[in-house]
Structures are given as structure tokens and as C-alpha cells.
Motif scaffolding. Sequence first.
Motif, PDB file in Angstrom:
ATOM      1  N   GLN A   1      28.698 -14.128  26.158  1.00 41.07           N
ATOM      2  CA  GLN A   1      27.314 -13.845  26.527  1.00 41.07           C
ATOM      3  C   GLN A   1      26.706 -14.929  27.429  1.00 41.07           C
ATOM      4  O   GLN A   1      25.533 -15.261  27.337  1.00 41.07           O
ATOM      5  CB  GLN A   1      26.479 -13.684  25.252  1.00 41.07           C
ATOM      6  CG  GLN A   1      26.977 -12.539  24.387  1.00 41.07           C
ATOM      7  CD  GLN A   1      26.089 -12.277  23.203  1.00 41.07           C
ATOM      8  OE1 GLN A   1      25.161 -13.026  22.928  1.00 41.07           O
ATOM      9  NE2 GLN A   1      26.345 -11.198  22.496  1.00 41.07           N
TER      10      GLN A   1
ATOM     11  N   ARG B   1      33.643 -17.212  28.262  1.00 44.45           N
ATOM     12  CA  ARG B   1      32.502 -17.586  27.446  1.00 44.45           C
ATOM     13  C   ARG B   1      31.767 -16.357  26.965  1.00 44.45           C
ATOM     14  O   ARG B   1      31.649 -15.364  27.668  1.00 44.45           O
ATOM     15  CB  ARG B   1      31.537 -18.481  28.252  1.00 44.45           C
ATOM     16  CG  ARG B   1      32.149 -19.813  28.599  1.00 44.45           C
ATOM     17  CD  ARG B   1      31.277 -20.576  29.584  1.00 44.45           C
ATOM     18  NE  ARG B   1      31.896 -21.850  29.915  1.00 44.45           N
ATOM     19  CZ  ARG B   1      31.540 -23.014  29.395  1.00 44.45           C
ATOM     20  NH1 ARG B   1      30.590 -23.069  28.505  1.00 44.45           N
ATOM     21  NH2 ARG B   1      32.140 -24.132  29.753  1.00 44.45           N
TER      22      ARG B   1
ATOM     23  N   CYS C   1      32.596 -19.712  22.443  1.00 45.58           N
ATOM     24  CA  CYS C   1      32.539 -19.458  21.005  1.00 45.58           C
ATOM     25  C   CYS C   1      33.927 -19.560  20.381  1.00 45.58           C
ATOM     26  O   CYS C   1      34.930 -19.152  20.982  1.00 45.58           O
ATOM     27  CB  CYS C   1      31.977 -18.060  20.742  1.00 45.58           C
ATOM     28  SG  CYS C   1      30.197 -17.917  20.964  1.00 45.58           S
TER      29      CYS C   1
ATOM     30  N   THR D   1      29.821 -22.687  18.224  1.00 46.62           N
ATOM     31  CA  THR D   1      30.044 -23.324  19.519  1.00 46.62           C
ATOM     32  C   THR D   1      30.159 -24.832  19.301  1.00 46.62           C
ATOM     33  O   THR D   1      29.503 -25.394  18.424  1.00 46.62           O
ATOM     34  CB  THR D   1      28.891 -23.039  20.491  1.00 46.62           C
ATOM     35  OG1 THR D   1      27.654 -23.480  19.897  1.00 46.62           O
ATOM     36  CG2 THR D   1      28.787 -21.552  20.799  1.00 46.62           C
TER      37      THR D   1
ATOM     38  N   GLY E   1      26.871 -18.070  27.495  1.00 49.58           N
ATOM     39  CA  GLY E   1      26.554 -19.368  26.898  1.00 49.58           C
ATOM     40  C   GLY E   1      27.795 -20.216  26.742  1.00 49.58           C
ATOM     41  O   GLY E   1      28.821 -19.987  27.374  1.00 49.58           O
ATOM     42  N   PRO E   2      27.715 -21.227  25.880  1.00 48.50           N
ATOM     43  CA  PRO E   2      28.882 -22.074  25.626  1.00 48.50           C
ATOM     44  C   PRO E   2      29.996 -21.275  24.958  1.00 48.50           C
ATOM     45  O   PRO E   2      29.744 -20.218  24.364  1.00 48.50           O
ATOM     46  CB  PRO E   2      28.329 -23.153  24.691  1.00 48.50           C
ATOM     47  CG  PRO E   2      27.132 -22.542  24.053  1.00 48.50           C
ATOM     48  CD  PRO E   2      26.541 -21.638  25.081  1.00 48.50           C
TER      49      PRO E   2
ATOM     50  N   VAL F   1      26.720 -19.922  15.191  1.00 46.76           N
ATOM     51  CA  VAL F   1      25.920 -18.910  15.885  1.00 46.76           C
ATOM     52  C   VAL F   1      25.925 -17.575  15.135  1.00 46.76           C
ATOM     53  O   VAL F   1      25.056 -16.736  15.355  1.00 46.76           O
ATOM     54  CB  VAL F   1      26.404 -18.698  17.335  1.00 46.76           C
ATOM     55  CG1 VAL F   1      26.225 -19.966  18.148  1.00 46.76           C
ATOM     56  CG2 VAL F   1      27.852 -18.229  17.378  1.00 46.76           C
TER      57      VAL F   1
ATOM     58  N   ARG G   1      31.407 -11.456  20.675  1.00 46.38           N
ATOM     59  CA  ARG G   1      31.167 -12.860  21.022  1.00 46.38           C
ATOM     60  C   ARG G   1      32.154 -13.391  22.064  1.00 46.38           C
ATOM     61  O   ARG G   1      31.964 -14.482  22.597  1.00 46.38           O
ATOM     62  CB  ARG G   1      31.250 -13.727  19.772  1.00 46.38           C
ATOM     63  CG  ARG G   1      30.130 -13.482  18.770  1.00 46.38           C
ATOM     64  CD  ARG G   1      28.831 -14.057  19.266  1.00 46.38           C
ATOM     65  NE  ARG G   1      27.747 -13.846  18.285  1.00 46.38           N
ATOM     66  CZ  ARG G   1      26.510 -14.282  18.451  1.00 46.38           C
ATOM     67  NH1 ARG G   1      26.189 -14.945  19.556  1.00 46.38           N
ATOM     68  NH2 ARG G   1      25.592 -14.056  17.538  1.00 46.38           N
TER      69      ARG G   1
END
Length: 367
Positions: free
Chosen positions: A18, A16, A23, A40, A20-21, A49, A90
Motif C-alpha cells: 500500500q 511494498r 510489511c 513494518t 508504505g514501508p 500494523v 498487505r
Amino acid sequence: MSEAPSARPQPREGQRGQGGPPCYAALDLGTNNCRLLVATPTPGGFRVVEAYSRIVRLGEGLTQSGRLSEAAMERAMAALTVCAEKVRRRKCVRFRAIATQACRGAENGPEFIARVAEETGLKLQIIPPKEEAQLSVAGCVNLLDRTAEAALVVDVGGGSTELSWVDLKGEGLDLRPRQFAAWKLPIKAWLSIPIGVVTLAERFPEGEKASEAWFRSMVEAVKDILAAFPHAEPLREVFEADRAHMVGTSGAITSLAGLHLNLPRYDRNRVDGMWMTRAECETAADRLIALTPAERAAQACIGPDRADLVLAGAAILQAVQELWPCSRVRVADRGLREGILMSLMSEQRPRRRRRGGRGRRPIEAAA
């Protein structure tokens, strides 16, 4: 779905970005533009994003020379280097990068693709016109008016134009995001012509001032090619009865829409998904014809990079409208990249067909 070609270093499955969900990223290297979209997944589709776009004019001079020029490749390489860094930063779990007409048609297209891989790590795929048409429709699915019976999706690129006639009562439009597949779309016929805004503008140089006669010469040249295509004729009655609409996706068409709205600066939220009548499209084109190239470049929604190309795009749109009359055109600031993202986020896989002994279809082929 198997891992798509990606930039080096390739992330491990499930990684994932950074914290988060996950990318996903889609890159479209066209004849005129280099565009990247990072998103995402969400229950209803995806959330963007990061977006990047740069006019590189990769196909500049290609019609005359048959090759990508060194200057054009350098411009594209600069943009692709930026894209590669964004994808790495990312940590995208799925990434697909495609190249279209310029790389398809250039003698040194494969050599350039190899150079990109070596210098940036991006593994570009040169996709065939049929897949380009499917992905363009996929990216515009949410803009199709399901109260109509059919739609004609027109993707005006720099070096080619893809047209897809879609049956809006057919299956394949209502699948949930995880079940989506571009190859399932009810495209009844498709056509790809090697004419886009760059190639048409180079074929018909504008001179010091645009004229109605010059503009009509571009319209008629496009109509001559489109008129020879027979495979969409079963839908002719639906269009003549005004039970169909058009979707136009290209920088030239969004520029026309921005001019129509008299926007002080381009605003995607106002342009993407808006409706224009055929008369409004023609009025916007007439306004552009009345301007000098310098005056066109000063328009907020056009700018110097598109000033010499926007009328070629308007001519292609008008040619399609004259042959396939639609009272309504929906403007799309979306297309290939969104279609790629939807495909990447889907778990569906098309079944591989065994290759037979048939040769390749010509570029103007039915789906």
C-alpha cells in the motif's frame, strides 16, 4: 536471509504494501490458536500494523485419536483463509507461517499442511520444539530484566509447553535488530513437554465444579515430568538465591493477569510486561477454582473460549513455580510471532551444519 514460505501469489523482493514501508508477517498455528502479526521495521524493532487471532482448537481430541478431526481442521482452515487474504492485501515482502505441537503430533498433520497449501496458498512449516523455544525467547527479549542473572521463559501452548533457561549475563541479548538471530540467544537449557492447556484439560476433565484436589492433580502431573529434567541444574543455585525471574507467555497466563488486575475488559497495554509475584499468581488461581465454569466464562479477561482451559494453564505455571521458585513473574502478551518477525527482519543467517549420523533427540532435550 532467504525468502520465507509465503502465501500465493508471492510478492517480488522489495515490493511494498500500500505504498508504505515494507510489511513483514508471521503466522503461528498452534494447538489452540491461529495468530497472525503484520509489522513494518523500525530502527529499534518493528511496528505492528495488523494483528489477528482466533481460537480454533486444532488439537481438540488429538490425545485420544492421534489425528486432527475434520471439525478442528475446518475451524483452522477458516482462520487460515482470513490470514492468507490479509497477507496478500498487505503485499508482505517476507512471510513465515509455522505450525507447532498439534501438527507435529498428529498422524494426519502433514496431510493437513498439504491441504492448507492447496486451498489457501499458505506454506506452513512444522517447526521442531527447539526452534519453538528459541522463537518464544526471541519474542520476549525486551521483557527480560537484565539486573537479574537468569530467566526462565515459559511458553504454555495448547498442546505443549516450552521452557527455556536464559543466562542474562551471556552474549546474544544486545544485538541490534539487523544483527538479531534466535539461534544466538544464550539459552543454557531448554525443555519441551507434550502437555499444554488443551491436552492437560482433556486428561483431567473438570466436571461440574473445580476443586483444589482436581487442580493439585494437574499440578503434580506436570511436576512429575519437569522434575526428571536434569540439564538446567547448573542454574539451580541462581534460582534458589532469588537472582532469577520468570517470563510467562500464553493466553492462560495473560488471562490470570487480567483477573488479578480486575480489568473490565482485556487491555494488552496494561497486561504485557506487568510483574506478578508468585503469591499473586496463586491467589488468582484460587479465585478461578472458586468459580463455576459459567462464572469463569463471564469473566471479562477469560470468556467462554478459555473458560475450560485457563485453570490448566494456571496449573502448568504453578508446577513450574514450585520446581523453579521465582518471586517474580513477568507476563508476556507476545512470543512466537514476535520472535519470527525479529528473525525475518534480521539479515543474519545461521550457518548450516552438516548432518552427522546421530538420531533425533528426544523431546525433553537440552539446548
